[in-house]
Design a protein around this motif. Structure first.
Motif, PDB file in Angstrom:
ATOM      1  N   GLU A   1       0.629  -1.018  -0.533  1.00 35.62           N
ATOM      2  CA  GLU A   1      -0.060  -0.070   0.401  1.00 35.62           C
ATOM      3  C   GLU A   1       1.120   1.278  -0.010  1.00 35.62           C
ATOM      4  O   GLU A   1       2.357   1.075   0.314  1.00 35.62           O
ATOM      5  N   ALA A   2       0.254   2.602  -0.376  1.00 36.49           N
ATOM      6  CA  ALA A   2       1.459   3.552  -0.292  1.00 36.49           C
ATOM      7  C   ALA A   2       1.510   3.984   0.893  1.00 36.49           C
ATOM      8  O   ALA A   2       2.404   4.632   0.867  1.00 36.49           O
ATOM      9  N   PRO A   3       0.703   4.038   2.232  1.00 40.29           N
ATOM     10  CA  PRO A   3       2.002   4.549   2.817  1.00 40.29           C
ATOM     11  C   PRO A   3       2.860   3.706   3.544  1.00 40.29           C
ATOM     12  O   PRO A   3       3.610   3.907   4.208  1.00 40.29           O
ATOM     13  N   ALA A   4       2.871   2.433   3.003  1.00 35.11           N
ATOM     14  CA  ALA A   4       4.183   1.905   3.419  1.00 35.11           C
ATOM     15  C   ALA A   4       5.356   2.108   2.186  1.00 35.11           C
ATOM     16  O   ALA A   4       6.678   2.264   2.694  1.00 35.11           O
ATOM     17  N   GLN A   5       4.693   2.492   1.518  1.00 33.72           N
ATOM     18  CA  GLN A   5       5.783   3.001   0.813  1.00 33.72           C
ATOM     19  C   GLN A   5       6.358   4.486   0.527  1.00 33.72           C
ATOM     20  O   GLN A   5       7.450   4.718   0.689  1.00 33.72           O
ATOM     21  N   ALA A   6       5.508   5.519   1.548  1.00 27.90           N
ATOM     22  CA  ALA A   6       6.280   7.230   2.001  1.00 27.90           C
ATOM     23  C   ALA A   6       6.269   6.463   3.110  1.00 27.90           C
ATOM     24  O   ALA A   6       7.715   7.550   3.241  1.00 27.90           O
ATOM     25  N   LEU A   7       6.536   5.520   4.149  1.00 31.94           N
ATOM     26  CA  LEU A   7       7.477   5.097   4.582  1.00 31.94           C
ATOM     27  C   LEU A   7       8.504   4.824   4.718  1.00 31.94           C
ATOM     28  O   LEU A   7       9.749   5.344   5.110  1.00 31.94           O
ATOM     29  N   LEU A   8       8.884   4.236   3.601  1.00 30.69           N
ATOM     30  CA  LEU A   8      10.135   3.388   3.090  1.00 30.69           C
ATOM     31  C   LEU A   8      11.306   5.105   2.487  1.00 30.69           C
ATOM     32  O   LEU A   8      12.361   4.644   2.704  1.00 30.69           O
ATOM     33  N   VAL A   9      10.054   5.893   1.676  1.00 33.13           N
ATOM     34  CA  VAL A   9      10.857   7.120   1.236  1.00 33.13           C
ATOM     35  C   VAL A   9      11.418   7.215   2.481  1.00 33.13           C
ATOM     36  O   VAL A   9      12.759   8.403   2.398  1.00 33.13           O
ATOM     37  N   LYS A  10      10.329   7.957   3.609  1.00 35.61           N
ATOM     38  CA  LYS A  10      11.332   8.800   4.308  1.00 35.61           C
ATOM     39  C   LYS A  10      12.303   7.754   4.981  1.00 35.61           C
ATOM     40  O   LYS A  10      13.190   8.714   5.532  1.00 35.61           O
ATOM     41  N   TYR A  11      12.947   6.977   5.564  1.00 35.38           N
ATOM     42  CA  TYR A  11      13.317   6.825   6.041  1.00 35.38           C
ATOM     43  C   TYR A  11      14.921   5.665   4.967  1.00 35.38           C
ATOM     44  O   TYR A  11      14.735   4.751   5.323  1.00 35.38           O
ATOM     45  N   LEU A  12      14.907   5.662   3.785  1.00 39.12           N
ATOM     46  CA  LEU A  12      15.353   5.369   2.569  1.00 39.12           C
ATOM     47  C   LEU A  12      16.904   5.374   3.698  1.00 39.12           C
ATOM     48  O   LEU A  12      17.366   4.311   3.299  1.00 39.12           O
ATOM     49  N   PRO A  13      17.706   6.128   3.877  1.00 42.98           N
ATOM     50  CA  PRO A  13      19.244   6.001   4.743  1.00 42.98           C
ATOM     51  C   PRO A  13      18.519   4.863   5.579  1.00 42.98           C
ATOM     52  O   PRO A  13      20.198   4.309   5.257  1.00 42.98           O
ATOM     53  N   GLU A  14      18.462   4.336   6.566  1.00 45.94           N
ATOM     54  CA  GLU A  14      17.846   3.492   7.085  1.00 45.94           C
ATOM     55  C   GLU A  14      17.754   2.109   6.597  1.00 45.94           C
ATOM     56  O   GLU A  14      18.310   0.868   6.619  1.00 45.94           O
ATOM     57  N   VAL A  15      17.349   1.771   5.370  1.00 49.02           N
ATOM     58  CA  VAL A  15      16.539   0.679   4.317  1.00 49.02           C
ATOM     59  C   VAL A  15      18.231   0.330   3.454  1.00 49.02           C
ATOM     60  O   VAL A  15      18.178  -1.098   4.034  1.00 49.02           O
ATOM     61  N   ARG A  16      18.465   1.877   2.805  1.00 49.08           N
ATOM     62  CA  ARG A  16      19.972   0.997   2.361  1.00 49.08           C
ATOM     63  C   ARG A  16      21.375   0.635   2.987  1.00 49.08           C
ATOM     64  O   ARG A  16      21.516  -0.452   2.899  1.00 49.08           O
ATOM     65  N   SER A  17      20.990   1.008   4.922  1.00 52.95           N
ATOM     66  CA  SER A  17      21.769   0.697   5.305  1.00 52.95           C
ATOM     67  C   SER A  17      21.620  -1.043   6.148  1.00 52.95           C
ATOM     68  O   SER A  17      22.632  -1.517   6.039  1.00 52.95           O
ATOM     69  N   ARG A  18      20.239  -1.494   6.700  1.00 50.50           N
ATOM     70  CA  ARG A  18      19.956  -2.419   6.406  1.00 50.50           C
ATOM     71  C   ARG A  18      20.168  -3.308   5.175  1.00 50.50           C
ATOM     72  O   ARG A  18      20.631  -4.736   5.307  1.00 50.50           O
ATOM     73  N   VAL A  19      19.847  -2.894   4.248  1.00 46.42           N
ATOM     74  CA  VAL A  19      20.593  -4.037   3.018  1.00 46.42           C
ATOM     75  C   VAL A  19      21.547  -4.091   2.915  1.00 46.42           C
ATOM     76  O   VAL A  19      22.378  -5.448   2.515  1.00 46.42           O
ATOM     77  N   LEU A  20      22.462  -2.741   2.791  1.00 47.63           N
ATOM     78  CA  LEU A  20      24.013  -3.002   2.836  1.00 47.63           C
ATOM     79  C   LEU A  20      24.273  -4.297   3.943  1.00 47.63           C
ATOM     80  O   LEU A  20      25.848  -4.686   3.654  1.00 47.63           O
ATOM     81  N   ALA A  21      24.165  -4.540   4.876  1.00 46.35           N
ATOM     82  CA  ALA A  21      24.663  -4.855   6.293  1.00 46.35           C
ATOM     83  C   ALA A  21      23.839  -5.992   5.919  1.00 46.35           C
ATOM     84  O   ALA A  21      25.302  -7.245   6.492  1.00 46.35           O
TER      85      ALA A  21
END
Length: 164
Positions: A93-113
């Protein structure tokens, strides 16, 4: 009179064949017309309980969140190897998309880990790539900040996958 008698005997067998042919043509036309009428009736006026549920179930458009490509050094296993990978996340859903974009540095850090702990040999099999996608999805479904709900990620897809 013999001519008239001869002509009547030759005309009588033709009349039943012509009648039979007309009967078969009429029967075929009746069957085709009935089948056409049945098809037309069934197309437009099926009761709601018999109609396909796929028409009534509205399919929502997919929501994708592409991430910038990652380039990581893999764990040494005799020689220097690196992985260049682009990841796209699919959310429900769209709210999940907005949250991922808002926390993008955290998302990228987790993927890199997740990526930084890989060995090159572990990425050669398709099953291992599927396992990697599952590991990334599991890591990203954890709440991005205290007090937030877990993410509703549908899938993790690789749009670029280059192992050197």
């Amino acid at each position: 009179m013999t001519d008239a008698a001869a002509s009547t005997t030759t005309d009588t067998p033709a009349a039943p064949q012509k009648g039979r042919r007309l009967l078969w043509l009429s029967l075929a036309a009746l069957l085709l017309g009935g089948a056409g009428a049945l098809w037309w009736f069934m197309q437009g006026s099926l009761p709601a309980c018999l109609q396909s549920t796929s028409k009534s179930a509205k399919v929502s458009d997919p929501i994708f969140v592409p991430l910038e490509p990652f380039t990581v050094n893999l764990q040494p296993n005799g020689r220097a190897r690196f992985l260049h990978i682009a990841v796209t996340l699919k959310v429900a859903e769209a709210p999940a998309q907005a949250l991922l974009v808002k926390y993008l540095p955290e998302v990228r850090s987790r993927v890199l880990a997740v990526l930084a702990n890989l060995e090159a040999d572990a990425l050669l099999l398709p099953e291992e790539k599927t396992r990697l996608a599952g590991d990334i999805q599991k890591r990203l479904q954890e709440p991005l900040a205290p007090g937030l709900a877990p993410q509703a990620l549908t899938s993790v897809m690789f749009t670029t996958f280059m192992l050197q």
